[in-house]
Design a protein around this motif. Structure first.
Motif, PDB file in Angstrom:
ATOM      1  N   SER A  22       0.828  -1.212   0.000  1.00  0.00           N
ATOM      2  CA  SER A  22       0.000   0.000   0.000  1.00  0.00           C
ATOM      3  C   SER A  22       0.865   1.266   0.000  1.00  0.00           C
ATOM      4  O   SER A  22       0.550   2.238  -0.704  1.00  0.00           O
ATOM      5  N   PHE A  23       1.995   1.250   0.735  1.00  0.00           N
ATOM      6  CA  PHE A  23       2.896   2.425   0.693  1.00  0.00           C
ATOM      7  C   PHE A  23       3.376   2.660  -0.745  1.00  0.00           C
ATOM      8  O   PHE A  23       3.415   3.791  -1.224  1.00  0.00           O
ATOM      9  N   THR A  24       3.764   1.570  -1.411  1.00  0.00           N
ATOM     10  CA  THR A  24       4.321   1.709  -2.765  1.00  0.00           C
ATOM     11  C   THR A  24       3.264   2.236  -3.727  1.00  0.00           C
ATOM     12  O   THR A  24       3.532   3.138  -4.537  1.00  0.00           O
ATOM     13  N   GLU A  25       2.042   1.718  -3.623  1.00  0.00           N
ATOM     14  CA  GLU A  25       0.966   2.176  -4.518  1.00  0.00           C
ATOM     15  C   GLU A  25       0.669   3.666  -4.293  1.00  0.00           C
ATOM     16  O   GLU A  25       0.601   4.451  -5.248  1.00  0.00           O
ATOM     17  N   SER A  26       0.550   4.057  -3.003  1.00  0.00           N
ATOM     18  CA  SER A  26       0.242   5.468  -2.704  1.00  0.00           C
ATOM     19  C   SER A  26       1.366   6.381  -3.185  1.00  0.00           C
ATOM     20  O   SER A  26       1.117   7.433  -3.778  1.00  0.00           O
ATOM     21  N   ALA A  27       2.606   5.975  -2.919  1.00  0.00           N
ATOM     22  CA  ALA A  27       3.745   6.837  -3.279  1.00  0.00           C
ATOM     23  C   ALA A  27       3.901   6.942  -4.796  1.00  0.00           C
ATOM     24  O   ALA A  27       4.221   8.000  -5.329  1.00  0.00           O
ATOM     25  N   SER A  28       3.631   5.836  -5.484  1.00  0.00           N
ATOM     26  CA  SER A  28       3.713   5.856  -6.953  1.00  0.00           C
ATOM     27  C   SER A  28       2.643   6.792  -7.513  1.00  0.00           C
ATOM     28  O   SER A  28       2.912   7.615  -8.394  1.00  0.00           O
ATOM     29  N   ARG A  29       1.430   6.704  -6.941  1.00  0.00           N
ATOM     30  CA  ARG A  29       0.328   7.580  -7.394  1.00  0.00           C
ATOM     31  C   ARG A  29       0.680   9.051  -7.135  1.00  0.00           C
ATOM     32  O   ARG A  29       0.519   9.898  -7.992  1.00  0.00           O
ATOM     33  N   ALA A  30       1.214   9.350  -5.966  1.00  0.00           N
ATOM     34  CA  ALA A  30       1.458  10.754  -5.592  1.00  0.00           C
ATOM     35  C   ALA A  30       2.631  11.356  -6.369  1.00  0.00           C
ATOM     36  O   ALA A  30       2.662  12.558  -6.640  1.00  0.00           O
ATOM     37  N   THR A  31       3.620  10.519  -6.717  1.00  0.00           N
ATOM     38  CA  THR A  31       4.820  11.063  -7.382  1.00  0.00           C
ATOM     39  C   THR A  31       4.778  10.877  -8.898  1.00  0.00           C
ATOM     40  O   THR A  31       5.550  11.511  -9.614  1.00  0.00           O
ATOM     41  N   GLY A  32       3.971   9.948  -9.342  1.00  0.00           N
ATOM     42  CA  GLY A  32       3.957   9.634 -10.776  1.00  0.00           C
ATOM     43  C   GLY A  32       5.132   8.760 -11.180  1.00  0.00           C
ATOM     44  O   GLY A  32       5.372   8.495 -12.357  1.00  0.00           O
ATOM     45  N   LEU A  33       5.894   8.267 -10.201  1.00  0.00           N
ATOM     46  CA  LEU A  33       7.044   7.409 -10.495  1.00  0.00           C
ATOM     47  C   LEU A  33       6.599   5.941 -10.490  1.00  0.00           C
ATOM     48  O   LEU A  33       5.694   5.563  -9.743  1.00  0.00           O
ATOM     49  N   PRO A  34       7.281   5.082 -11.290  1.00  0.00           N
ATOM     50  CA  PRO A  34       6.901   3.664 -11.342  1.00  0.00           C
ATOM     51  C   PRO A  34       7.161   2.959 -10.007  1.00  0.00           C
ATOM     52  O   PRO A  34       8.132   3.276  -9.303  1.00  0.00           O
ATOM     53  N   GLU A  35       6.313   1.984  -9.656  1.00  0.00           N
ATOM     54  CA  GLU A  35       6.430   1.267  -8.374  1.00  0.00           C
ATOM     55  C   GLU A  35       7.834   0.685  -8.190  1.00  0.00           C
ATOM     56  O   GLU A  35       8.363   0.617  -7.091  1.00  0.00           O
ATOM     57  N   GLN A  36       8.437   0.277  -9.325  1.00  0.00           N
ATOM     58  CA  GLN A  36       9.764  -0.365  -9.279  1.00  0.00           C
ATOM     59  C   GLN A  36      10.819   0.519  -8.633  1.00  0.00           C
ATOM     60  O   GLN A  36      11.841   0.032  -8.127  1.00  0.00           O
ATOM     61  N   ALA A  37      10.571   1.845  -8.612  1.00  0.00           N
ATOM     62  CA  ALA A  37      11.588   2.793  -8.129  1.00  0.00           C
ATOM     63  C   ALA A  37      11.655   2.858  -6.606  1.00  0.00           C
ATOM     64  O   ALA A  37      12.608   3.391  -6.046  1.00  0.00           O
ATOM     65  N   PHE A  38      10.638   2.298  -5.935  1.00  0.00           N
ATOM     66  CA  PHE A  38      10.509   2.528  -4.487  1.00  0.00           C
ATOM     67  C   PHE A  38      11.158   1.431  -3.642  1.00  0.00           C
ATOM     68  O   PHE A  38      10.931   0.238  -3.878  1.00  0.00           O
ATOM     69  N   VAL A  39      11.952   1.895  -2.650  1.00  0.00           N
ATOM     70  CA  VAL A  39      12.543   0.980  -1.661  1.00  0.00           C
ATOM     71  C   VAL A  39      11.981   1.363  -0.290  1.00  0.00           C
ATOM     72  O   VAL A  39      11.928   2.551   0.057  1.00  0.00           O
TER      73      VAL A  39
END
Lengths: 62, 62, 62, 62, 62, 62
Positions: A22-39
């Protein structure tokens, strides 16, 4: 990049997976960056090592 | 908010309580914010996992 | 080593000095380590960039 | 000051020493500050507590 | 993953590039992980916001 | 407690509010703790100060 740190109680594996998803989905939505970018780092904080309002959390929550 | 992190050696419970109490009092005085607002994380750092001046701390302190 | 991070509001210079002095004294007392060993980072956190209870802090404190 | 944090996998002692030495040398060269000034924290992050691309790292790397 | 944080003085662009390159090479060698996996955050710490030995760094270094 | 740090790009105010709200909801659900307990720090990381794969992010993304 980006990187997220969660300092909190120990979580069961299913809850870790739920939080990371859920953190990754929310952060991807808010930043417009692909989920793959998030650690995400889940950093366990034991009540014996956390202070709230000047007291050890383990002594506030019996 | 605010939040304080202490990266340092393992502390006995009484020293943890002392540090949390004094950090909270000082920070409340300096910011004018109520003690209740402060969260403190004591993050233990073992000498085997700390470097000082390019060397493992465990090898500097026999 | 040890290292302390303070995430909180912007402080005036005299308050920064007060906080650094008192944190260092308390931490030295609790750890038995000399004051010279302590590094403290004051990390300003603007109300526009902090969430408390699910809301922007700047919108909770008008 | 300065202070470096490394969040990553568990390392053997010789690799810890290698990393601390090379980080300190590079940082001293880049900043012009003496090696003695540098503190490095190796913060182990278990694959069970790290998320990459929305998944637990332990489940991405069997 | 892994992730590295550097808390230190402001660096010129060429020094930032030098530090990022050397940190990544060293960490890749020590962990055996590909360079692509590493994220590095350079977090500037102004002398006005750093305490060393109980004093503001800006007052220790005239 | 708990505390969450987001190191990432600059966000517009509405996106900050969206991220804080969704992070808090997810974390409250996963931990069972009330939303009021959560503090979130949005720490902006400029592409000039982030390294990915050994290069400055600002030079990877023209």
């Amino acid at each position: 990049m980006p990187t997220i740190f969660f300092y909190g109680p120990k979580l069961e594996k299913d809850k870790k997976k739920e939080l990371i998803k859920s953190f990754t989905e929310s952060a991807s939505r808010a930043t417009g960056l692909p989920e793959q970018a998030f650690v995400i780092y889940l950093r366990e904080a034991d009540k014996e090592d956390v202070g709230v309002g000047g007291e050890l959390l383990s002594e506030k929550i019996r």
